[in-house]
Motif scaffolding. Structure first.
Motif, PDB file in Angstrom:
ATOM      1  N   LEU A  35      -0.720 -27.953  -8.896  1.00  0.00           N
ATOM      2  CA  LEU A  35      -0.114 -26.675  -9.242  1.00  0.00           C
ATOM      3  C   LEU A  35       0.806 -26.207  -8.118  1.00  0.00           C
ATOM      4  O   LEU A  35       0.426 -26.238  -6.950  1.00  0.00           O
ATOM      5  N   PRO A  36       2.021 -25.785  -8.436  1.00  0.00           N
ATOM      6  CA  PRO A  36       2.915 -25.297  -7.373  1.00  0.00           C
ATOM      7  C   PRO A  36       2.379 -24.014  -6.748  1.00  0.00           C
ATOM      8  O   PRO A  36       1.701 -23.220  -7.413  1.00  0.00           O
ATOM      9  N   GLN A  37       2.684 -23.822  -5.490  1.00  0.00           N
ATOM     10  CA  GLN A  37       2.217 -22.648  -4.749  1.00  0.00           C
ATOM     11  C   GLN A  37       3.409 -21.768  -4.363  1.00  0.00           C
ATOM     12  O   GLN A  37       4.493 -22.264  -4.055  1.00  0.00           O
ATOM     13  N   PHE A  38       3.176 -20.455  -4.378  1.00  0.00           N
ATOM     14  CA  PHE A  38       4.208 -19.495  -4.009  1.00  0.00           C
ATOM     15  C   PHE A  38       3.622 -18.448  -3.079  1.00  0.00           C
ATOM     16  O   PHE A  38       2.405 -18.256  -3.012  1.00  0.00           O
ATOM     17  N   SER A  39       4.518 -17.766  -2.383  1.00  0.00           N
ATOM     18  CA  SER A  39       4.103 -16.680  -1.507  1.00  0.00           C
ATOM     19  C   SER A  39       5.124 -15.558  -1.627  1.00  0.00           C
ATOM     20  O   SER A  39       6.336 -15.818  -1.727  1.00  0.00           O
ATOM     21  N   TYR A  40       4.634 -14.300  -1.633  1.00  0.00           N
ATOM     22  CA  TYR A  40       5.521 -13.164  -1.883  1.00  0.00           C
ATOM     23  C   TYR A  40       5.314 -12.081  -0.826  1.00  0.00           C
ATOM     24  O   TYR A  40       4.175 -11.732  -0.489  1.00  0.00           O
ATOM     25  N   ALA A  41       6.420 -11.550  -0.342  1.00  0.00           N
ATOM     26  CA  ALA A  41       6.366 -10.378   0.520  1.00  0.00           C
ATOM     27  C   ALA A  41       6.165  -9.147  -0.364  1.00  0.00           C
ATOM     28  O   ALA A  41       6.891  -8.954  -1.341  1.00  0.00           O
ATOM     29  N   VAL A  42       5.164  -8.345  -0.023  1.00  0.00           N
ATOM     30  CA  VAL A  42       4.814  -7.192  -0.865  1.00  0.00           C
ATOM     31  C   VAL A  42       4.666  -5.961   0.022  1.00  0.00           C
ATOM     32  O   VAL A  42       3.913  -5.978   1.008  1.00  0.00           O
ATOM     33  N   LYS A  43       5.352  -4.889  -0.330  1.00  0.00           N
ATOM     34  CA  LYS A  43       5.259  -3.642   0.417  1.00  0.00           C
ATOM     35  C   LYS A  43       4.237  -2.719  -0.233  1.00  0.00           C
ATOM     36  O   LYS A  43       4.080  -2.711  -1.449  1.00  0.00           O
ATOM     37  N   GLY A  44       3.568  -1.930   0.605  1.00  0.00           N
ATOM     38  CA  GLY A  44       2.637  -0.933   0.095  1.00  0.00           C
ATOM     39  C   GLY A  44       1.221  -1.459  -0.011  1.00  0.00           C
ATOM     40  O   GLY A  44       0.931  -2.636   0.216  1.00  0.00           O
ATOM     41  N   THR A  45       0.294  -0.561  -0.362  1.00  0.00           N
ATOM     42  CA  THR A  45      -1.108  -0.918  -0.525  1.00  0.00           C
ATOM     43  C   THR A  45      -1.396  -1.276  -1.980  1.00  0.00           C
ATOM     44  O   THR A  45      -0.566  -1.040  -2.874  1.00  0.00           O
ATOM     45  N   VAL A  46      -2.563  -1.836  -2.218  1.00  0.00           N
ATOM     46  CA  VAL A  46      -2.967  -2.160  -3.591  1.00  0.00           C
ATOM     47  C   VAL A  46      -2.967  -0.908  -4.452  1.00  0.00           C
ATOM     48  O   VAL A  46      -2.446  -0.900  -5.572  1.00  0.00           O
ATOM     49  N   ALA A  47      -3.536   0.183  -3.924  1.00  0.00           N
ATOM     50  CA  ALA A  47      -3.596   1.431  -4.692  1.00  0.00           C
ATOM     51  C   ALA A  47      -2.199   1.950  -5.010  1.00  0.00           C
ATOM     52  O   ALA A  47      -1.930   2.413  -6.129  1.00  0.00           O
ATOM     53  N   ASP A  48      -1.311   1.885  -4.031  1.00  0.00           N
ATOM     54  CA  ASP A  48       0.063   2.368  -4.251  1.00  0.00           C
ATOM     55  C   ASP A  48       0.750   1.565  -5.360  1.00  0.00           C
ATOM     56  O   ASP A  48       1.440   2.127  -6.211  1.00  0.00           O
ATOM     57  N   ILE A  49       0.566   0.256  -5.332  1.00  0.00           N
ATOM     58  CA  ILE A  49       1.234  -0.604  -6.317  1.00  0.00           C
ATOM     59  C   ILE A  49       0.670  -0.371  -7.712  1.00  0.00           C
ATOM     60  O   ILE A  49       1.409  -0.306  -8.696  1.00  0.00           O
ATOM     61  N   LEU A  50      -0.633  -0.229  -7.806  1.00  0.00           N
ATOM     62  CA  LEU A  50      -1.260  -0.078  -9.119  1.00  0.00           C
ATOM     63  C   LEU A  50      -0.910   1.259  -9.776  1.00  0.00           C
ATOM     64  O   LEU A  50      -0.920   1.363 -11.007  1.00  0.00           O
ATOM     65  N   LYS A  51      -0.598   2.271  -8.990  1.00  0.00           N
ATOM     66  CA  LYS A  51      -0.256   3.569  -9.576  1.00  0.00           C
ATOM     67  C   LYS A  51       1.250   3.868  -9.500  1.00  0.00           C
ATOM     68  O   LYS A  51       1.685   4.973  -9.821  1.00  0.00           O
ATOM     69  N   SER A  52       2.048   2.873  -9.100  1.00  0.00           N
ATOM     70  CA  SER A  52       3.488   3.087  -8.965  1.00  0.00           C
ATOM     71  C   SER A  52       4.134   3.237 -10.335  1.00  0.00           C
ATOM     72  O   SER A  52       3.559   2.901 -11.383  1.00  0.00           O
ATOM     73  N   SER A  53       5.361   3.722 -10.360  1.00  0.00           N
ATOM     74  CA  SER A  53       6.106   3.907 -11.604  1.00  0.00           C
ATOM     75  C   SER A  53       6.397   2.553 -12.238  1.00  0.00           C
ATOM     76  O   SER A  53       6.389   1.523 -11.560  1.00  0.00           O
ATOM     77  N   PRO A  54       6.682   2.534 -13.541  1.00  0.00           N
ATOM     78  CA  PRO A  54       7.030   1.259 -14.184  1.00  0.00           C
ATOM     79  C   PRO A  54       8.196   0.558 -13.498  1.00  0.00           C
ATOM     80  O   PRO A  54       8.181  -0.671 -13.343  1.00  0.00           O
ATOM     81  N   GLN A  55       9.195   1.325 -13.067  1.00  0.00           N
ATOM     82  CA  GLN A  55      10.354   0.719 -12.415  1.00  0.00           C
ATOM     83  C   GLN A  55       9.977   0.103 -11.069  1.00  0.00           C
ATOM     84  O   GLN A  55      10.406  -1.013 -10.732  1.00  0.00           O
ATOM     85  N   ALA A  56       9.165   0.828 -10.298  1.00  0.00           N
ATOM     86  CA  ALA A  56       8.767   0.316  -8.989  1.00  0.00           C
ATOM     87  C   ALA A  56       7.864  -0.910  -9.124  1.00  0.00           C
ATOM     88  O   ALA A  56       8.010  -1.892  -8.380  1.00  0.00           O
ATOM     89  N   PHE A  57       6.959  -0.873 -10.089  1.00  0.00           N
ATOM     90  CA  PHE A  57       6.070  -2.021 -10.291  1.00  0.00           C
ATOM     91  C   PHE A  57       6.870  -3.237 -10.748  1.00  0.00           C
ATOM     92  O   PHE A  57       6.636  -4.357 -10.288  1.00  0.00           O
ATOM     93  N   GLU A  58       7.824  -3.005 -11.632  1.00  0.00           N
ATOM     94  CA  GLU A  58       8.657  -4.096 -12.127  1.00  0.00           C
ATOM     95  C   GLU A  58       9.424  -4.758 -10.984  1.00  0.00           C
ATOM     96  O   GLU A  58       9.546  -5.986 -10.927  1.00  0.00           O
ATOM     97  N   ALA A  59       9.909  -3.933 -10.056  1.00  0.00           N
ATOM     98  CA  ALA A  59      10.636  -4.488  -8.912  1.00  0.00           C
ATOM     99  C   ALA A  59       9.706  -5.294  -8.011  1.00  0.00           C
ATOM    100  O   ALA A  59      10.091  -6.343  -7.475  1.00  0.00           O
ATOM    101  N   THR A  60       8.472  -4.816  -7.835  1.00  0.00           N
ATOM    102  CA  THR A  60       7.512  -5.511  -6.981  1.00  0.00           C
ATOM    103  C   THR A  60       7.162  -6.883  -7.532  1.00  0.00           C
ATOM    104  O   THR A  60       7.078  -7.872  -6.790  1.00  0.00           O
ATOM    105  N   VAL A  61       6.948  -6.965  -8.843  1.00  0.00           N
ATOM    106  CA  VAL A  61       6.434  -8.206  -9.421  1.00  0.00           C
ATOM    107  C   VAL A  61       7.533  -9.106  -9.984  1.00  0.00           C
ATOM    108  O   VAL A  61       7.234 -10.185 -10.508  1.00  0.00           O
ATOM    109  N   ALA A  62       8.807  -8.694  -9.887  1.00  0.00           N
ATOM    110  CA  ALA A  62       9.895  -9.490 -10.480  1.00  0.00           C
ATOM    111  C   ALA A  62       9.884 -10.947 -10.023  1.00  0.00           C
ATOM    112  O   ALA A  62       9.982 -11.867 -10.857  1.00  0.00           O
TER     113      ALA A  62
END
Length: 619
Positions: A35-62
């Motif tokens: 299985l290929p492996q990937f790594s992503y730079a992610v800003k913010g905490t888990v709580a911040d990401i889970l409650k972020s706006s749809p636009q912000a979450f979409e940008a994080t996980v794009a």
């Protein structure tokens, strides 16, 4: 113990894609290493990401989403659990965006159509599907439940056959009552935060978990009251528990029978010997014989139980009560313990929830070996238990693997099994497992490895030392029967190279879990070398101090088989491990499919006693 995929009604299923892009042949993925492996730079905490706006979450996980689509399109993955992880992550992103509702519904249908287990095939994505349909019909404001959700969800739920989904929905009835934002965030933080907070990067597996957790927030938390109301009504209307097949199969050996004492090692987190008078192996000094014990660094220890911190010791009575509360919630019992846990979960802050979950993990590990020993010893006055302790690392950031640590681990395996042989141990229960991806996670949590591929290579190196050492130890003891767990990951143990359950040895019996009615549990892992299935659902046993707790897992199913093997040897001690395995598997019966072979202790003991009339049994 607590299975969120069942609790929130968002089961994961298989997706197979028939054609690769541009007509190119797909790359075969037959093991986790492919299985290929990937790594992503992610800003913010888990709580911040889970409650972020749809636009912000979409940008994080794009970037994560793009890689998921590429993997699904370009790789032929021969593992259902991996595919489920990919699809559940994709679904989380689709729901969060608010712009892909039709595509999300299609993802749910793909998941559902490829689920193998009957109950999961029906309940997969039920709440998200009702949510998406209601949102498309009603429109809604982010963070609110669509008006028509409850009626839509109830309609879908009421159409399901109780006989198939009753157990899963009964668990959901209780767990929906505690699935608030704090609880769901705490669960996600337990797995993801140690890595994200340290390095601000996530590997593929953790990124998928983050994306999937967003579904919990957007659907389960948002519509928690509506889900609980509809589920409560469905369960209360039927309220018929599945029949328990195990009481009729059970066998208790009477103390006055002519039985041979059988030394049985519980190779686990240690057990409370005071709870098993008359069932311990004693030395010449009439004191219990202690097997090898090792601390968290694989150095010899003399403590019979895995140590608890001062804080965990103080919290232990509360954790025992909470464990029973969680168990009652899972089985739909409105007990004082369940009510207390609901109240506790409702009043915790995110920080308190995170601390509680860490304490719960440590205490569950502390309880584990005693709970297993209680199951193995039940109804057998001839068993002679031996405590062989290992120490599970339950710290949020575990010790990083090193060559020295892994060599000590392999040496501990070798020396422990040699001790078993020297002391004529007949059966060893191994309710534990490991796999390469755990090493990747440990490295990532410690910030070791510049890339996901580098961590993968390092993980394979360290894992190989452990795997080879354990395999050699077990293979070198053909006179000892080892009983181990399939695992609780609803995955293929050969694909993930889970050890020891992926080993194929004549003296090793791998055990999966079924429920009280003999139907396969939602959590049990699979594999071609699973010999039999046993009861692993809400099994009651003792924990240190003597309290009784119900736990679920293949960890509970394996000692059911150890129990049977020890009884067989008590009646006929001349049998070899291969002969005991043959008796247990030959007298088992088919469950929901021919491959689900359920143990039948009564039939197995009757088979042995046809050739040996030294013991009478009571049933």
């Amino acid at each position: 113990m607590l299975k969120l995929s069942v609790a929130i009604g968002v089961a994961l299923t298989v997706l197979t894609v028939s054609n690769a892009a541009n007509g190119q042949a797909k790359k075969e993925v037959r093991s986790i290493d492919d299985l290929p492996q990937f790594s992503y730079a992610v800003k913010g905490t888990v709580a911040d990401i889970l409650k972020s706006s749809p636009q912000a979450f979409e940008a994080t996980v794009a970037p994560m989403r793009a890689d998921i689509d590429r993997v699904l399109n370009d790789y032929d993955i021969h593992d259902t659990a991996t595919l489920r992880g990919l699809l559940q992550a994709k679904l989380g992103a689709q729901i969060a965006s608010g712009k892909e509702d039709k595509a999300a519904l299609a993802t749910i249908e793909q998941l559902r159509s490829h689920e193998e287990k009957p109950d999961a095939r029906l309940i997969t994505g039920l709440a998200p599907q009702a949510f998406l349909e209601a949102r498309m019909a009603d429109g809604t404001t982010p963070g609110t439940c669509p008006k028509s959700f409850q009626a839509n969800y109830a309609k879908k739920l009421n159409a399901l056959p109780w006989a198939t989904v009753g157990v899963a929905e009964t668990r959901l009835k209780g767990l929906a009552q505690v699935a608030n934002a704090t609880f769901m965030t705490g669960l996600a933080e337990r797995d993801i935060a140690p890595t994200l907070d340290r390095s601000h990067t996530l590997s593929s597996l953790l990124a998928w978990k983050l994306m999937a957790a967003r579904t919990n927030m957007d659907v389960v938390v948002t519509c928690r009251t509506e889900i609980a109301t509809a589920t409560n009504r469905y369960v209360d209307q039927h309220a018929v528990q599945k029949p328990d097949i195990w009481a009729a199969r059970d066998v208790t050996l009477p103390p006055d029978a002519k039985l041979t004492p059988v030394p049985v090692a519980i190779w686990d987190s240690g057990f409370d010997a005071s709870l098993f008078p008359g069932q311990l192996l004693l030395g010449t000094n009439k004191q219990p014989v202690m097997g090898p014990t090792y601390d968290i660094d694989y150095r010899p220890s003399h403590e019979p139980l895995a140590p608890l911190s001062a804080q965990d010791k103080a919290s232990y009575p509360k954790v025992v009560a909470a464990a029973n509360g969680v168990s009652d919630l899972q089985t739909g019992i409105d007990s004082p313990a369940a009510a207390a846990f609901r109240q506790q979960a409702a009043t915790m802050s995110p920080a308190q929830m995170k601390d509680f979950m860490q304490t719960f993990d440590s205490s569950e590990s502390y309880m584990h070996g005693t709970h297993v020993a209680g199951i193995a010893a039940r109804g057998n006055p001839a068993i002679r238990l031996i405590n062989a302790r290992i120490t599970y690392d339950t710290r949020p950031v575990p010790a990083p693997p090193t060559d020295d640590l892994q060599k000590r681990n392999a040496a501990a395996y070798r020396d422990t099994v040699a001790w078993f042989r020297a002391h004529h141990v007949r059966v060893v229960n191994m309710s534990w497992w490991n796999r390469p991806s755990n090493y990747e996670d440990d490295l990532e949590r410690n910030g070791i490895g510049k890339t996901a591929e580098e961590r993968k290579t390092l993980a394979r190196h360290y894992f190989s030392i452990e795997r080879d050492g354990l395999y050699a130890a077990l293979k070198g003891a053909p006179d000892v029967l080892f009983v181990t767990i399939a695992g609780n990951n609803d995955s293929d143990n050969a694909f993930e190279e889970t050890i020891p359950s992926s080993f194929k040895l004549p003296n090793l019996l791998v055990v999966g879990a079924v429920d009280q009615a003999g139907q396969r549990t939602n959590f049990t892992s699979t594999g071609q070398n699973i010999g039999v299935y046993a009861d692993g659902y809400q099994v009651e046993s003792v924990v240190p101090g003597g309290a009784k707790v119900r736990m679920s897992g293949t960890s509970m199913a394996a000692p059911e088989v150890t129990n049977l093997a020890a009884k067989i040897l008590a009646v006929n001690p001349k049998l070899t491990p291969e002969q005991v395995i043959d008796i247990i598997t030959r007298t088992s019966d088919a469950g929901e499919s021919p491959t689900i072979r359920r143990i039948n202790p009564k039939a197995a003991l009757s088979s042995v006693m046809v050739h040996d009339d030294r013991a009478n049994t009571t049933h």
